[in-house]
Design an enzyme around this catalytic site. Structure first.
Site, PDB file in Angstrom:
ATOM      1  CB  ALA A 141      41.862  41.529  45.228  1.00  0.00           C
TER       2      ALA A 141
ATOM      3  NE  ARG B 298      39.871  26.902  49.364  1.00  0.00           N
ATOM      4  CZ  ARG B 298      40.075  28.209  49.522  1.00  0.00           C
ATOM      5  NH1 ARG B 298      40.887  28.643  50.457  1.00  0.00           N
ATOM      6  NH2 ARG B 298      39.458  29.075  48.757  1.00  0.00           N
TER       7      ARG B 298
ATOM      8  CB  ALA C 145      42.408  45.425  52.259  1.00  0.00           C
TER       9      ALA C 145
ATOM     10  CB  CYS D  90      38.614  48.530  49.391  1.00  0.00           C
ATOM     11  SG  CYS D  90      38.354  47.714  47.827  1.00  0.00           S
TER      12      CYS D  90
ATOM     13  CB  VAL E 272      55.976  38.852  34.779  1.00  0.00           C
ATOM     14  CG1 VAL E 272      55.881  38.086  33.465  1.00  0.00           C
ATOM     15  CG2 VAL E 272      55.942  37.886  35.966  1.00  0.00           C
TER      16      VAL E 272
ATOM     17  CG  ASP F 295      41.151  45.956  39.873  1.00  0.00           C
ATOM     18  OD1 ASP F 295      40.039  45.432  40.034  1.00  0.00           O
ATOM     19  OD2 ASP F 295      41.682  46.696  40.719  1.00  0.00           O
TER      20      ASP F 295
ATOM     21  CE  LYS G 259      12.297  62.967  52.498  1.00  0.00           C
ATOM     22  NZ  LYS G 259      12.321  64.429  52.652  1.00  0.00           N
TER      23      LYS G 259
ATOM     24  CE1 TYR H  72       8.306  47.295  61.321  1.00  0.00           C
ATOM     25  CE2 TYR H  72       6.496  45.808  61.809  1.00  0.00           C
ATOM     26  CZ  TYR H  72       7.150  46.998  62.029  1.00  0.00           C
ATOM     27  OH  TYR H  72       6.674  47.894  62.943  1.00  0.00           O
TER      28      TYR H  72
END
Lengths: 448, 448
Positions: B10, B21, B40, B42, B80, B283, B361, B426
């Site tokens: 990732a 870029r 991925a 996950c 490496v 990570d 709740k 809403y």
């Protein structure tokens, strides 16, 4: 302490409930001219389509339940005919038996709502031309659909209610034509975003006539044809008028209560009017636009509920404020959700803010997780500061999430880079590793 | 300019894409010891359960595609072996043919990720004891499920991966037992919120053994039994070890790069390490906890993507920052979504903040609209200021929306009253007139 509340829908019942909790000793009376209180006006299209099966589901509390829960007396079919601020009384008429009476209050809350605009067009009083604002309106439409041979519906006005009803009628198998004077549906959206909705409506079989208004209606007894200003003739078994609503503020105005430029009742952040001990809340009242610090009138159920609660608390001796709104709205139109918040580019310009609009398309969640849908986001950014001042989001599942994150971001004047930095929740069923909102921020940052 | 990137999942691929870029002239090389890049991680539970049908869907770009899109060279199966900051070189070994080489860089990005912890328990090396971190791991598990007669699975560790895999294995028809040393699942949640998940897991047929750890494994060749410290004996055809991961920071440490207290690589907001021209991301690196202004290690895909992007931009000569995190996480466990963000009450207390927890709740949307589900929200509020500092949300549809609004609110230090004031969107399909977040604010305001 005696608290009188005029109008018992969203704001009125919120006010009564909160007033009762704030001061359980208070005598609270709601005067409601209709035969139901606390009904969910926003649910009417779903009741008509059958998505919501029974009328009962729309009524949060009957008058009896309300009395039992909150100790609030509800006078149904009572119309208030005058407010007398000097004597601190209101005059009312009981519509059931035409008797009249007077009630003296210590505090008064006006929550008279708003009414559909019915323009004085030739033929407007023909049968089967409806508006939709109350359960009674909905019942009339449902009754007609059940009994008469109805196949062609014309909806006048492509606002929130008009488009929600286009879906409702289509789901019932009716052929729907929507006529809108403006060149696009949902005028609170930019034309490029509205175009996404227009395509979707057409894909669902809805005929759209934009940039054209109604000239007159024709029919013998019942409406049969709608004629537009541009000369179009549309067959119609049923017409729904949804060109807009106006605040029910005349009773207040007659009593010397100040209205704002919008024609709705002017209130401060405590929901107090210019007259002592009189509050106003809900669709009859203005709100402060937090982004331009000016009063505006954007009648919506969410605001009505908040305002009612605040007015009720203050009337009962509490101390609460409704700071204002940023004009958020959302609607479901067939398979799309369309939502917006904050300033448009034109509004920002009027407020002296030069903006750049940034439009992106992003998936609602990870590509490899089932049910991926596209979401279109358009952000309006202050060109000098990079602060986001407005946003529109249209798309599939997860559209409502993105608008609410942007509502919170815009309320806090976050910049494009701040949107990128937000530690939004990521797992494959919920977003991409970079959420759509973060991508909007990244693209905006590059453009600005 | 030559940019070397160690690790191509990732953070590494995000860094490479953004560096390319930012500086299209740069020579960028990714050294990846595995045989895939940009997969991925996950999504692995969904690949195992079959929800994600093919491995290809998990791989965002192959090495070839990445080269074509970004002009980045990818050296797969290259490990490496040393970083030489003095010479600005890295030494590597090509795992295919065991040849070695050296590459000289101008800028280096370390994105070596993290590895599953494999405790030295008796029997740990038996067949059919797996970890899940890579596509290769997932393939091994899938291969076993396909060929061997597997019916009983024991998962060691009730963290995010452990519980996602409990769902995955259950969906495949396997009997799942989860063993967790702590007294609750998902230790980043409060025990009262975790209890909701525990009930749901049991309702779905998952056996939970809490407050007990593994003592040893037994079996002839393949694992057959798991024995816990409390003396329980659990039959197992397959064991998944998901007790945690550790940062792959040893290569960096050996080169003189500073690690944080967590054992992951210490970085500043530009993702720079203590050594010139060397960045770390993903990570293997720490982040700043924005709420306590201290480095923490919370390895997640969302953070890895952001950090990679920022490290890539900076390495390529740009100027970008990753400000930090508030430890947001979310997971889907059968029909529930569980999400959290910000500080726990214990963390707040350590930081000198006295808090009150408020649990409510609320429905995800209007009662009369189909598909209503319950959402449980628990907010942690600063008792002095009313500011919300942490939140947990567990429930059905719309849980992810509420956590992301709360992430934004907590980032901006909103108070309980601010939550009530938010002009959230809403309409009946999306929320109640008072959104769950507003209700949390209202209840908290009353309690504080």
């Amino acid at each position: 302490m005696k608290i009188a509340i005029i109008g018992g829908v969203a704001a009125g019942t919120s006010a009564a409930a909160k007033a009762s909790r704030t001061n359980p000793e208070a005598e609270i009376v709601i005067f409601e001219q209709g035969s139901d209180i606390s009904y969910a006006g926003c649910g009417l299209p779903y009741y008509i389509s059958g998505v919501t099966e029974t009328k009962d589901k729309l009524i949060m509390n009957t008058a009896g339940e309300f009395k039992e829960k909150y100790g609030v007396e509800v006078k149904l079919k009572h119309t208030v005919t005058a407010i007398n601020p000097g004597q601190k009384t209101i005059d009312y008429q009981d519509l059931t038996n035409s008797t009249t009476g007077s009630y003296s209050y210590d505090k008064l809350i006006i929550s008279t709502g708003a009414s559909p605009i019915k323009p004085p067009l030739p033929g407007i009083d023909l049968e089967n031309i409806f508006t939709l604002r109350s359960v009674a309106n909905a019942e009339k439409i449902k009754a007609m659909l059940k009994t008469a041979d109805t196949s062609k519906v014309v909806i006048i006005g492509a606002g929130l209610i008009g488009l929600e009803m286009a879906e409702a009628f289509s789901k019932l198998g009716l052929k729907v034509t929507v006529v809108e004077m403006q060149e696009q549906v949902l005028p609170q959206f930019s034309s490029e975003m509205a175009a996404l909705l227009e395509k979707h409506l057409k894909d669902q079989g809805v005929d759209l006539i934009l940039g054209d208004g109604v000239d007159h209606f024709m029919g013998s007894g019942s409406v049969e044809k709608v004629f537009t200003a541009e000369g179009k003739e549309i067959a119609a078994d049923l017409v729904l008028l949804s060109i807009g609503i106006k605040a029910n503020s005349q009773l207040a105005e007659t009593a010397g209560i100040e209205l704002g430029a919008s024609g709705a009742i002017a209130v401060d952040e405590k929901l107090a009017t210019n007259l002592a001990d009189i509050y106003a809340a809900g669709d009859c009242a203005e709100s402060l636009d937090l982004l331009i610090d000016k009063p505006v009138w954007v009648p919506l159920g969410s605001t009505a509920n908040k305002q009612g609660r605040v007015a009720g608390e203050n009337a009962a001796g509490g101390d609460s404020v409704h700071k204002g709104i940023i004009k958020t709205s959302i609607t479901k139109i067939f398979d799309l959700t369309a939502a917006r918040t904050g300033l448009t580019q034109e509004e920002a310009k009027s407020a002296g803010i030069e903006t750049a609009a940034v439009k992106i398309k992003a998936p609602n969640h990870a590509s490899y997780y089932p049910g991926r849908e596209e979401i279109h986001l358009r952000g309006i950014f202050n060109q000098q500061t990079g602060v986001i001042v407005g946003a529109e989001v249209i798309g599939g599942a997860g559209t409502d999430k993105r608008i609410d994150v942007l509502v919170t971001a815009i309320s806090q004047q976050l910049t494009a880079n701040d949107l990128f930095q937000l530690d939004l929740a990521y797992a494959p069923p919920y977003s991409g590793p970079k959420d759509a909102v973060a991508i909007l921020g990244m693209v905006a940052e590059k453009k600005l």
